[in-house]
Write a protein that holds these residues in place. Structure first.
Motif, PDB file in Angstrom:
ATOM      1  N   GLU A  64       0.828  -1.205   0.000  1.00 11.61           N
ATOM      2  CA  GLU A  64       0.000   0.000   0.000  1.00 11.61           C
ATOM      3  C   GLU A  64       0.869   1.265   0.000  1.00 11.61           C
ATOM      4  N   GLU A  65       1.931   1.242   0.812  1.00 14.90           N
ATOM      5  CA  GLU A  65       2.823   2.404   0.877  1.00 14.90           C
ATOM      6  C   GLU A  65       3.572   2.575  -0.444  1.00 14.90           C
ATOM      7  N   LEU A  66       3.930   1.459  -1.061  1.00 16.01           N
ATOM      8  CA  LEU A  66       4.602   1.520  -2.366  1.00 16.01           C
ATOM      9  C   LEU A  66       3.665   2.133  -3.411  1.00 16.01           C
ATOM     10  N   ALA A  67       2.403   1.754  -3.351  1.00 15.73           N
ATOM     11  CA  ALA A  67       1.413   2.326  -4.280  1.00 15.73           C
ATOM     12  C   ALA A  67       1.258   3.829  -4.037  1.00 15.73           C
ATOM     13  N   HIS A  68       1.368   4.258  -2.776  1.00 21.22           N
ATOM     14  CA  HIS A  68       1.321   5.693  -2.482  1.00 21.22           C
ATOM     15  C   HIS A  68       2.511   6.391  -3.146  1.00 21.22           C
ATOM     16  N   ALA A  69       3.702   5.791  -3.010  1.00 15.29           N
ATOM     17  CA  ALA A  69       4.908   6.384  -3.603  1.00 15.29           C
ATOM     18  C   ALA A  69       4.718   6.519  -5.112  1.00 15.29           C
ATOM     19  N   GLN A  70       4.132   5.517  -5.738  1.00 18.37           N
ATOM     20  CA  GLN A  70       3.892   5.575  -7.185  1.00 18.37           C
ATOM     21  C   GLN A  70       2.925   6.698  -7.547  1.00 18.37           C
ATOM     22  N   GLN A  71       1.907   6.874  -6.723  1.00 19.28           N
ATOM     23  CA  GLN A  71       0.961   7.967  -6.982  1.00 19.28           C
ATOM     24  C   GLN A  71       1.634   9.329  -6.867  1.00 19.28           C
ATOM     25  N   PHE A  72       2.467   9.490  -5.823  1.00 21.63           N
ATOM     26  CA  PHE A  72       3.178  10.767  -5.661  1.00 21.63           C
ATOM     27  C   PHE A  72       4.112  11.003  -6.855  1.00 21.63           C
ATOM     28  N   ALA A  73       4.813   9.951  -7.289  1.00 23.88           N
ATOM     29  CA  ALA A  73       5.739  10.082  -8.418  1.00 23.88           C
ATOM     30  C   ALA A  73       4.991  10.510  -9.683  1.00 23.88           C
ATOM     31  N   ASN A  74       3.878   9.870  -9.944  1.00 23.80           N
ATOM     32  CA  ASN A  74       3.108  10.217 -11.145  1.00 23.80           C
ATOM     33  C   ASN A  74       2.583  11.642 -11.115  1.00 23.80           C
ATOM     34  N   ARG A  75       2.182  12.068  -9.925  1.00 20.91           N
ATOM     35  CA  ARG A  75       1.658  13.431  -9.831  1.00 20.91           C
ATOM     36  C   ARG A  75       2.769  14.462 -10.022  1.00 20.91           C
ATOM     37  N   ILE A  76       3.989  14.138  -9.539  1.00 22.10           N
ATOM     38  CA  ILE A  76       5.140  15.023  -9.762  1.00 22.10           C
ATOM     39  C   ILE A  76       5.333  15.221 -11.264  1.00 22.10           C
ATOM     40  N   LYS A  77       5.280  14.128 -12.011  1.00 19.74           N
ATOM     41  CA  LYS A  77       5.463  14.213 -13.466  1.00 19.74           C
ATOM     42  C   LYS A  77       4.340  15.016 -14.128  1.00 19.74           C
ATOM     43  N   GLU A  78       3.117  14.761 -13.703  1.00 19.13           N
ATOM     44  CA  GLU A  78       1.988  15.484 -14.296  1.00 19.13           C
ATOM     45  C   GLU A  78       2.114  16.997 -14.100  1.00 19.13           C
ATOM     46  N   TYR A  80       4.803  18.577 -14.355  1.00 22.01           N
ATOM     47  CA  TYR A  80       6.017  18.935 -15.095  1.00 22.01           C
ATOM     48  C   TYR A  80       7.284  18.861 -14.249  1.00 22.01           C
ATOM     49  N   GLY A  81       7.232  18.096 -13.174  1.00 24.74           N
ATOM     50  CA  GLY A  81       8.421  17.904 -12.359  1.00 24.74           C
ATOM     51  C   GLY A  81       9.132  16.613 -12.755  1.00 24.74           C
ATOM     52  N   VAL A  82      10.242  16.343 -12.086  1.00 17.90           N
ATOM     53  CA  VAL A  82      10.999  15.112 -12.315  1.00 17.90           C
ATOM     54  C   VAL A  82      11.103  14.365 -10.993  1.00 17.90           C
ATOM     55  N   VAL A  83      10.782  13.098 -11.024  1.00 14.39           N
ATOM     56  CA  VAL A  83      10.886  12.272  -9.821  1.00 14.39           C
ATOM     57  C   VAL A  83      12.361  12.180  -9.435  1.00 14.39           C
ATOM     58  N   PRO A  84      12.714  12.506  -8.198  1.00 11.71           N
ATOM     59  CA  PRO A  84      14.132  12.541  -7.812  1.00 11.71           C
ATOM     60  C   PRO A  84      14.790  11.162  -7.845  1.00 11.71           C
ATOM     61  N   GLY A  85      16.100  11.172  -8.050  1.00 14.92           N
ATOM     62  CA  GLY A  85      16.886   9.939  -8.032  1.00 14.92           C
ATOM     63  C   GLY A  85      17.274   9.553  -6.618  1.00 14.92           C
ATOM     64  N   SER A  86      17.736   8.321  -6.475  1.00 13.63           N
ATOM     65  CA  SER A  86      17.999   7.761  -5.140  1.00 13.63           C
ATOM     66  C   SER A  86      19.065   8.532  -4.365  1.00 13.63           C
ATOM     67  N   LEU A  87      19.972   9.221  -5.058  1.00 10.83           N
ATOM     68  CA  LEU A  87      21.031   9.950  -4.360  1.00 10.83           C
ATOM     69  C   LEU A  87      20.481  11.124  -3.557  1.00 10.83           C
TER      70      LEU A  87
END
Ligand SMILES: [Fe+2]
Ligand SMILES: [Fe+2]
Length: 168
Positions: A64-78, A80-87
């Motif tokens: 469930e938490e992983l699915a939340h992370a995916q939702q946040f990532a997709n919204r960042i892109k929508e 016009y942002g870029v999902v940050p890298g692991s560093l």
């Protein structure tokens, strides 16, 4: 062609507000990612009969938490942002590190409550920041907030049981 009166949060003149929201979403994304790591470890580490329920509950939450992370990532892109890298990741969940004794289930329960409380606070802040300007993000975060409130309530129930028995 008539001028568009508004494209909402995606319009050019909303760039600054978008940046602000993207930053909030990136923080939420990292909180979810760290929670995935913490819940994974705590769905495996605890020992004992009483730990079983907690382990299973956390194992379910990982997805469930992983699915939340995916939702946040997709919204960042929508936006016009870029999902940050692991560093760019920096850990903050001191309270969800493995306890000294792996039978210390109360430590885990309290850690989960603290993680969920942190998420609830941050998501309420996003809901306020997006009010009237980005209803799509707001709607998404309201749904996620409900999940976190449910998680916290569940673990508050576990803690209540331990408190009732004088174990917490
Ligand atoms: Fe979450
Ligand atoms: Fe949660």
């Amino acid at each position: 062609m008539t001028t568009r009166t508004s494209q909402g949060i995606l319009s050019e003149d909303k760039a600054e507000k978008r940046e602000e929201i993207i930053e909030l979403l990136a923080k939420a994304y990292w909180m979810e990612m760290e929670t995935v790591m913490s819940y994974l470890a705590n769905s495996v580490n605890p020992d004992g009969v009483r730990a079983q329920e907690i382990r299973e509950s956390l194992a379910e939450d990982i997805q469930e938490e992983l699915a939340h992370a995916q939702q946040f990532a997709n919204r960042i892109k929508e936006l016009y942002g870029v999902v940050p890298g692991s560093l760019e990741f920096s850990a903050e969940q001191t309270f969800l590190q493995p306890p000294d004794e792996q039978t210390d289930v109360v430590h885990v329960i309290k850690g989960v409550i603290e993680a969920e409380t942190g998420a609830i606070e941050h998501y309420n802040a996003i809901i306020e920041a997006t009010d009237g300007v980005d209803f799509v993000t707001q709607d998404m975060v309201i749904a996620i907030l409900r999940d976190e409130e449910g998680h916290r309530r569940l673990f508050e129930g576990y803690l209540r049981e331990y408190e009732a028995e004088g174990l917490a």
